[in-house]
Design a protein around this motif. Structure first.
Motif, PDB file in Angstrom:
ATOM      1  N   LYS A  12       2.510   7.786  -6.767  1.00 48.20           N
ATOM      2  CA  LYS A  12       3.865   7.859  -6.206  1.00 48.20           C
ATOM      3  C   LYS A  12       4.648   6.593  -6.540  1.00 48.20           C
ATOM      4  O   LYS A  12       4.106   5.482  -6.499  1.00 48.20           O
ATOM      5  CB  LYS A  12       3.805   8.021  -4.685  1.00 48.20           C
ATOM      6  N   ARG A  13       5.908   6.759  -6.859  1.00 46.86           N
ATOM      7  CA  ARG A  13       6.780   5.612  -7.111  1.00 46.86           C
ATOM      8  C   ARG A  13       7.427   5.150  -5.807  1.00 46.86           C
ATOM      9  O   ARG A  13       7.804   5.968  -4.972  1.00 46.86           O
ATOM     10  CB  ARG A  13       7.864   5.989  -8.117  1.00 46.86           C
ATOM     11  N   PHE A  37       0.829  -1.197   0.000  1.00 51.17           N
ATOM     12  CA  PHE A  37       0.000   0.000   0.000  1.00 51.17           C
ATOM     13  C   PHE A  37       0.868   1.252   0.000  1.00 51.17           C
ATOM     14  O   PHE A  37       1.973   1.262   0.545  1.00 51.17           O
ATOM     15  CB  PHE A  37      -0.946   0.004   1.204  1.00 51.17           C
ATOM     16  N   CYS A  38       0.348   2.299  -0.604  1.00 50.66           N
ATOM     17  CA  CYS A  38       1.071   3.565  -0.724  1.00 50.66           C
ATOM     18  C   CYS A  38       1.173   4.240   0.641  1.00 50.66           C
ATOM     19  O   CYS A  38       0.183   4.368   1.368  1.00 50.66           O
ATOM     20  CB  CYS A  38       0.326   4.466  -1.707  1.00 50.66           C
ATOM     21  N   LYS A  90       7.577  -0.219  -7.473  1.00 53.06           N
ATOM     22  CA  LYS A  90       6.125  -0.247  -7.396  1.00 53.06           C
ATOM     23  C   LYS A  90       5.589   1.173  -7.552  1.00 53.06           C
ATOM     24  O   LYS A  90       6.331   2.158  -7.377  1.00 53.06           O
ATOM     25  CB  LYS A  90       5.655  -0.864  -6.073  1.00 53.06           C
ATOM     26  N   GLN A  91       4.310   1.249  -7.861  1.00 48.78           N
ATOM     27  CA  GLN A  91       3.702   2.565  -8.062  1.00 48.78           C
ATOM     28  C   GLN A  91       2.295   2.560  -7.502  1.00 48.78           C
ATOM     29  O   GLN A  91       1.571   1.555  -7.578  1.00 48.78           O
ATOM     30  CB  GLN A  91       3.668   2.898  -9.557  1.00 48.78           C
ATOM     31  N   CYS A  92       1.892   3.702  -6.924  1.00 47.30           N
ATOM     32  CA  CYS A  92       0.546   3.832  -6.362  1.00 47.30           C
ATOM     33  C   CYS A  92      -0.473   3.750  -7.487  1.00 47.30           C
ATOM     34  O   CYS A  92      -0.319   4.355  -8.555  1.00 47.30           O
ATOM     35  CB  CYS A  92       0.423   5.159  -5.618  1.00 47.30           C
ATOM     36  N   SER A  93      -1.540   2.991  -7.255  1.00 47.28           N
ATOM     37  CA  SER A  93      -2.582   2.808  -8.268  1.00 47.28           C
ATOM     38  C   SER A  93      -3.555   3.976  -8.325  1.00 47.28           C
ATOM     39  O   SER A  93      -4.358   4.066  -9.269  1.00 47.28           O
ATOM     40  CB  SER A  93      -3.352   1.515  -7.990  1.00 47.28           C
TER      41      SER A  93
END
Length: 441
Positions: free
Chosen positions: A237-238, A211-212, A228-231
């Motif tokens: 955010k990366r 989770f972000c 990973k990247q926020c959906s």
């Protein structure tokens, strides 16, 4: 009585001769010591990964960009062409890599790589989803660019998958067990251990970064799992793999020619090691060395000298990407006040006592015992046990103390000081060993 057999050029015959000699030298419960040998490694254990030493261009077929494109087509069934490059997949379960064993008179473990088609068919039979998001790109070897390596977490597969792999004499083994089972003079084993460590660190990081941290939305893998990247479209955010630096230091009393070693309650019996601790935000590495030493032992440290660093992927899953940064730390005070919440004990040890600990430590027996245990586990004969049992000797007198084996940076800090290898500080001599035996670290 067992001796440290640590030269990378030590042959099996020489090992057997020294072990045989060790039994003839012990009489009337007194010890006769053979001088400690220097461990010669090209890099620390878990470093020197053979499949991530270079980053290929995005247009290369074995790069992460090209590989993930091919992977998507394969999963969607949009290509029937033979794989070029070939895909090899290493399954993990609960942080443990899949491994097998040669089963020869001297068992040697190896990673349990599966071909893409074999892995896909096996996982589908046990309800494990194979998708582009479930595979993490590891890279390709410089000397074999026809193969791209991936890792996957198959923990959801349950015991039926474990049994199916067991029928192939493959099993999931704790990375720390494989570490002890590895012959540090075997470059193949060291390379596979580094690969497994890198893969475990990435997979465990994926598990703790779902989770972000900015908006709380779910994160999704990008760049073939290397980040990973926020959906959330408003956030996006990366997130990059987190590295947790740990300072590890051998505290030295130069005036009295002794070193400070400590014990924690989780250590195997008779083992002593260096002080260590995580860095705090806003402090330098040198400040972290001084603070941790003072907090845990009450010793004030002056000069701090860098030695080397080591990735350490065998910690808890919440901190899978630790980096051990090693130092010599020169004491300004000498009265020990142990913080019992952190340590069981801490004591000053003379150079001669430390040399004896290096000479008598049961590293070779532990390696052989653990390698045989891995072999039996892969055959389904034996379950994994506490590593403390690998350091028990069936007969004969035990050494009064020993230090971590050559797989740990602590060993190299301690042996470098004990043998005065590569230390150039103040009145310390440069080396008392032949140039050919100097470590390559």
């Amino acid at each position: 009585m067992l001796f440290l057999l640590s030269s990378s050029s030590t042959s099996s015959k020489a090992v057997s001769q020294l072990l045989s000699l060790s039994q003839t030298l012990k009489t009337n419960k007194s010890w006769i010591f053979i001088p400690a040998m220097s461990v010669s490694l090209n890099s620390h254990v878990f470093a020197g990964n053979p499949i991530k030493l270079r980053t290929p261009k995005p247009t290369d077929p074995f790069s992460s960009t090209s590989a993930i494109r091919t992977l998507k087509n394969l999963i969607l069934g949009q290509t029937d062409e033979p794989l070029s490059p070939n895909f090899k997949i290493l399954p993990f379960r609960k942080g443990r890599p899949l491994a097998g064993s040669s089963g020869s008179p001297d068992p040697n473990w190896h990673l349990g790589w599966l071909d893409f088609g074999d892995c896909r068919g096996l996982l589908e039979n046990y309800a494990v989803k194979l998708s582009e998001d479930s595979l993490v790109y590891l890279g390709s070897k410089n000397d074999n660019q026809s193969v791209v390596y991936w890792a996957i977490d198959v923990s959801e597969g349950g015991n039926d998958l474990v049994k199916a792999l067991g029928a192939r004499q493959l099993c999931f083994v704790e990375l720390r067990t494989l570490m002890v089972a590895s012959d540090w003079a075997d470059s193949r084993a060291m390379g596979e251990l580094a690969v497994a460590g890198h893969a475990r660190a990435l997979l465990e990081w994926h598990g703790v970064s779902r989770f972000c941290g900015f908006c709380g939305s779910k994160t999704v893998p990008v760049d073939a799992g290397r980040r990973k990247q926020c959906s959330n479209e408003l956030c996006k955010k990366r997130v990059y793999p987190r590295v947790d630096p740990v300072v590890i230091m051998l505290v030295i009393d130069k005036e009295n020619d002794r070193a400070l070693l400590s014990r924690q309650s989780r250590f195997v019996p008779r083992m002593w090691s260096c002080l260590a601790g995580f860095m705090e935000p806003g402090e330098s590495l040198e400040e972290a060395v001084r603070r941790e030493t003072r907090e845990e032992t009450g010793i004030e440290v002056g000069e701090v000298v860098y030695h080397s660093s080591q990735p350490w992927p065998v910690g808890p899953s919440s901190m899978p990407c630790q980096l051990m940064v090693g130092f010599f730390a020169y004491a300004k005070s000498f009265e020990i006040e142990v913080d019992k919440e952190e340590l069981e004990d801490a004591q000053w040890h003379s150079r001669e006592d430390v040399k004896k600990a290096l000479t008598l430590a049961e590293y070779h027996k532990a390696q052989k015992t653990t390698a045989a245990k891995v072999d039996q586990m892969c055959k389904g004969v034996e379950k994994e046990q506490n590593l403390a049992t690998a350091y028990n000797v069936d007969s004969g007198e035990l050494a009064p103390m020993f230090v971590p084996g050559p797989y740990a940076i602590a060993h190299h800090l301690i042996s470098s000081w004990a043998n005065q290898v590569g230390i150039n500080n103040g009145n310390e001599t440069q080396s008392k060993l032949p140039a050919a035996s100097l470590p390559k670290l």
